[in-house]
Design a protein around this motif. Structure first.
Motif, PDB file in Angstrom:
ATOM      1  N   PRO A   1      -2.441  -5.919   5.647  1.00 57.71           N
ATOM      2  CA  PRO A   1      -2.744  -4.521   5.314  1.00 57.71           C
ATOM      3  C   PRO A   1      -4.069  -4.364   4.574  1.00 57.71           C
ATOM      4  O   PRO A   1      -4.544  -3.243   4.419  1.00 57.71           O
ATOM      5  CB  PRO A   1      -1.568  -4.105   4.431  1.00 57.71           C
TER       6      PRO A   1
ATOM      7  N   GLY B   1      -2.929   5.726  -0.891  1.00 57.49           N
ATOM      8  CA  GLY B   1      -4.056   4.815  -0.945  1.00 57.49           C
ATOM      9  C   GLY B   1      -4.018   3.854  -2.121  1.00 57.49           C
ATOM     10  O   GLY B   1      -4.775   2.899  -2.160  1.00 57.49           O
ATOM     11  N   THR B   2      -3.132   4.095  -3.102  1.00 56.08           N
ATOM     12  CA  THR B   2      -3.029   3.166  -4.218  1.00 56.08           C
ATOM     13  C   THR B   2      -2.212   1.948  -3.781  1.00 56.08           C
ATOM     14  O   THR B   2      -1.545   1.969  -2.746  1.00 56.08           O
ATOM     15  CB  THR B   2      -2.335   3.821  -5.423  1.00 56.08           C
ATOM     16  N   ILE B   3      -2.293   0.879  -4.577  1.00 53.79           N
ATOM     17  CA  ILE B   3      -1.539  -0.313  -4.217  1.00 53.79           C
ATOM     18  C   ILE B   3      -0.598  -0.727  -5.337  1.00 53.79           C
ATOM     19  O   ILE B   3      -0.823  -0.411  -6.505  1.00 53.79           O
ATOM     20  CB  ILE B   3      -2.468  -1.501  -3.861  1.00 53.79           C
TER      21      ILE B   3
ATOM     22  N   ARG C   1      -6.572   0.467   6.630  1.00 55.09           N
ATOM     23  CA  ARG C   1      -6.067   0.163   5.292  1.00 55.09           C
ATOM     24  C   ARG C   1      -4.565   0.425   5.226  1.00 55.09           C
ATOM     25  O   ARG C   1      -4.094   1.468   5.640  1.00 55.09           O
ATOM     26  CB  ARG C   1      -6.799   1.027   4.266  1.00 55.09           C
ATOM     27  N   GLY C   2      -3.837  -0.551   4.717  1.00 50.95           N
ATOM     28  CA  GLY C   2      -2.393  -0.390   4.572  1.00 50.95           C
ATOM     29  C   GLY C   2      -1.597  -0.795   5.811  1.00 50.95           C
ATOM     30  O   GLY C   2      -0.384  -0.921   5.754  1.00 50.95           O
TER      31      GLY C   2
ATOM     32  N   TYR D   1       0.828  -1.197   0.000  1.00 54.12           N
ATOM     33  CA  TYR D   1       0.000   0.000   0.000  1.00 54.12           C
ATOM     34  C   TYR D   1       0.862   1.247   0.000  1.00 54.12           C
ATOM     35  O   TYR D   1       1.762   1.393   0.828  1.00 54.12           O
ATOM     36  CB  TYR D   1      -0.921   0.002   1.229  1.00 54.12           C
TER      37      TYR D   1
END
Lengths: 282, 427
Positions: free
Chosen positions: B120, A128-130, B129-130, A124
């Protein structure tokens, strides 16, 4: 005379005595932990990988999590062991086999990246992009999101192959350079390629956003998209672009085909249909 | 004479040259030998527990999760966990490794249950998130006794405590914990907003986030509303608070023997050996008389933004305002305007970037801390096809019983229907 010789002899003797009495206890044979690579009790997955990737292609597949193979500052999850064989089997069918069919056994053995690292989760980014895959210098490819792998999910499989074809493309052109005129078909390359949309990139004659990064990436993105989308899929993409851009994309396509023929004696369209057949057969 | 001197010089040399080195700076084994031996000893200890190990993992992000771990010599570990019903029921085998990092370390290097907490992907971890729940799957050995091992996560600093299991533990440890977990899960099916813990004449409003294992106690102290929040884990006896809750000399460290009483829709338990219950209630145990006015007087930047409408019996946006085309959010604007000398509030419906319309109402405050809205009229044009939803919303907003106001954060409040506490809206 005699007296001067004796001290000299004594000196020699004493050096000899000192040397001969050194001990042999600092023996360098003590094994160092971890020296010579990691070892563990092998299971069926290890055996399968050894037989299917190490022996035929000299490719190491690292599936047990190793913090030092990946970004140290990222939160990542390891792979589920039961996903390893399906993923690598799919890679063999859709990437290795199509090349082997047109270029023979030795082609992949010679040029393939030598290490695949599998990670269970995505990586990540702070925005917020992966990240789905990365590669280092044509030697190591890291594939992410393996735990969600499902070979019936075509877009995901294509996404993964995109990374592999891309990196393998770099290895090929770093071995034999592509025709220089490729660099002059379109010239608005930019390091901030990620600021523009896919539509904008296509309207300028680039197959993807990332293709705008530099000519090398443009070239391998062309290879990658042509192989994962197939002839029909690629034609549809070209048809959806503005006429001026269509012409650029066709010129690039022709140079890729010419390059594969001249540099590697591979008929690209045969390779392309093999790759499509393999993806469709999943 | 000189000859004698030379001979004695030779003698001295012979003796000196062959004297053994007594100044070894690191006597005994080499560091690498000791490291190998230590790793081997740890592995022997882990594998040697024939009934496995009871383990509690305390992620750096809070709470605690229980495991039963069985290590085998072929670098495999079988685990059960109380993370959810599935992980408590079916065991999963994955791999582990002992490796010398900066300290001797235990690495769980393929995915298993304890990795769920560190995943994650927030849809798997239930965390951020992450980042997941800020947990680890690579640990260094911190302290070791024959029957217990404490490990510290190398990336986030989580703590993992292993205790040697008995044969009875191997069979019962996780199943017993899972019973407490599932008994408590029933709290999520309570239809009222308020959940009250009653024990021996004391009552506390509690709210429990079972997904992240946090509990909040609300209570009055000297006329001021107080809240206490801590995370928890489960033992075989019940729920254990990671920080004990203390109110005027009365301390709660655990909620034990959790059992769901389906007939009475309550959770029975024991606190400090005495019987207690958790049940849904229509009124709060303690009312903050100031909350309604604080809510009304201190909107951040003048207005509250509401992304959801009313929640009814736990169903978010039960009136489905989000189905209105282009609906963005609600804006609650206290003291929006004045009409014939009456100051009124607006509940504005935002489409695109602007408030298109909304009901206007006049608030009043009751002595028992409620806020009650009386409808004054409507501002703007309501399209015909929007009318039914707006009408339903307005009716709910202006119920004559009004709302209890519960402060949930520095600038956030919940308004809970005083009619039955089954409908609420979050600001």
């Amino acid at each position: 005379m005699r007296l001067t010789i004796i001290p000299f002899l004594l000196l020699l003797l004493s050096v000899g005595l000192l040397a001969s009495c050194s001990k042999d206890e600092d023996n360098p044979d003590t094994p160092l932990p971890g020296l010579g690579g990691e070892t563990w009790a092998e299971g069926p997955t290890d055996t399968w990988l050894f037989q299917n990737f190490v022996v035929p292609y000299n490719i190491e597949v690292k599936y047990r999590f190793d913090r030092y193979e990946v970004a140290l500052n990222k939160t990542l999850a390891p792979v589920r062991e039961d996903k390893v064989i399906p993923v690598m089997e799919t890679i063999r069918q859709t990437w290795i086999n199509p090349y082997t069919l047109v270029a023979g056994e030795n082609f992949i053995k010679t040029y393939a990246p030598k290490q695949f690292v599998l990670v269970g989760s995505a990586q990540y980014n702070t925005d917020g992009t992966i990240v789905l895959g990365t590669a280092e210098g044509g030697r190591k490819v890291i594939l992410f999101v393996i735990n969600d792998f499902d070979k019936k999910n075509k877009p995901e499989v294509k996404q993964m192959l995109h990374t592999i074809h891309h990196e393998f493309g770099h290895i090929l052109h770093q071995t034999i350079m592509y025709p220089a005129e490729f660099k002059t078909i379109t010239t608005d390359y930019t390091a901030t390629w990620y600021l523009s949309s896919l539509q904008e990139a296509r309207s300028k004659g680039y197959i993807t956003e990332y293709a705008r990064n530099n000519p090398d990436d443009d070239f391998v993105e062309m290879i990658s998209i042509m192989l994962i989308e197939g002839k029909a899929g690629f034609d549809a993409i070209v048809a959806s672009a503005p006429p001026a851009a269509q012409q650029f994309l066709r010129q690039k396509e022709q140079l890729v085909v010419r390059y594969y023929k001249e540099a590697w004696n591979i008929d690209f369209y045969t390779l392309q249909s093999n790759a499509q057949a393999a993806i469709n057969a999943l | 004479m000189k000859k004698l001197l030379y001979i004695s010089w030779v003698m001295v040399l012979l003796l000196a040259a062959c004297s053994k080195d007594k100044n070894d700076p690191a006597p005994g084994e080499r560091p690498d030998e000791r490291l190998s031996a230590t790793l081997d000893a740890y592995k022997a200890q882990l594998v040697g527990a024939e009934n496995g190990w009871k383990a509690v993992l305390y992620p750096e992000g809070g709470a605690g999760y229980s495991f039963l771990l069985n290590f085998t010599a072929d670098d495999r570990v079988r685990m059960l966990s109380d993370i959810d019903a599935g992980t408590a029921e079916t065991s999963l085998v994955s791999t582990y490794r002992l490796k010398a990092l900066q300290k001797p370390a235990l690495l769980f290097d393929t995915y298993s249950y304890l990795h769920i907490l560190a995943d994650p992907d927030e849809t798997k971890s239930g965390g951020v998130r992450g980042e997941g729940k800020f947990s680890d799957f690579e640990f260094s050995f911190d302290s070791v006794t024959p029957d217990s091992i404490t490990l510290i996560g190398t990336q986030k600093g989580s703590k993992l405590v292993l205790v040697r299991a008995s044969a009875a533990d191997a069979a019962n440890y996780i199943p017993r914990i899972a019973e407490h977990v599932s008994a408590l899960e029933n709290i999520n099916a309570f239809t009222t907003y308020f959940r009250r813990l009653d024990l021996g004449g004391r009552s506390y409003d509690i709210s429990i986030r079972t997904d992240i294992r946090f509990i909040t106690f609300s209570y009055m102290e000297g006329g001021v509303m107080q809240t206490f929040t801590t995370s928890y884990y489960f033992s075989e006896d019940g729920l254990v608070l990671l920080e004990p809750f203390t109110d005027a000399g009365f301390t709660i460290t655990a909620l034990n023997a959790l059992q769901y009483d389906a007939a009475n829709r309550e959770i029975d338990l024991q606190v400090n050996g005495a019987a207690a219950t958790i049940r849904g209630t229509t009124r709060p145990a303690s009312i903050d008389p100031q909350a309604a006015r604080n809510f009304y007087n201190n909107p951040p930047n003048g207005v509250y933004w509401l992304t959801l409408g009313f929640t009814v019996e736990g169903v978010e946006d039960a009136l489905r305002l989000r189905d209105l085309p282009d609906f963005q959010l609600l804006v609650y604007w206290p003291r929006y305007g004045t009409s014939n000398g009456t100051t009124y509030d607006l509940m504005g419906f935002v489409f695109g970037n602007s408030i298109m319309y909304g009901p206007a109402a006049v608030p009043s405050f009751t002595s028992d801390g409620r806020i009650v809205y009386r409808l004054l009229g409507t501002l703007g044009e309501i399209p015909e096809d929007h009318a039914p939803k707006v009408e339903a919303f307005t009716q709910q907003w202006t119920i004559p019983e009004g709302y209890f106001v519960i402060q949930t954060g520095a600038d956030s409040y919940d308004l809970v229907s005083a009619k039955d506490a089954k409908t609420w809206i979050s600001f």
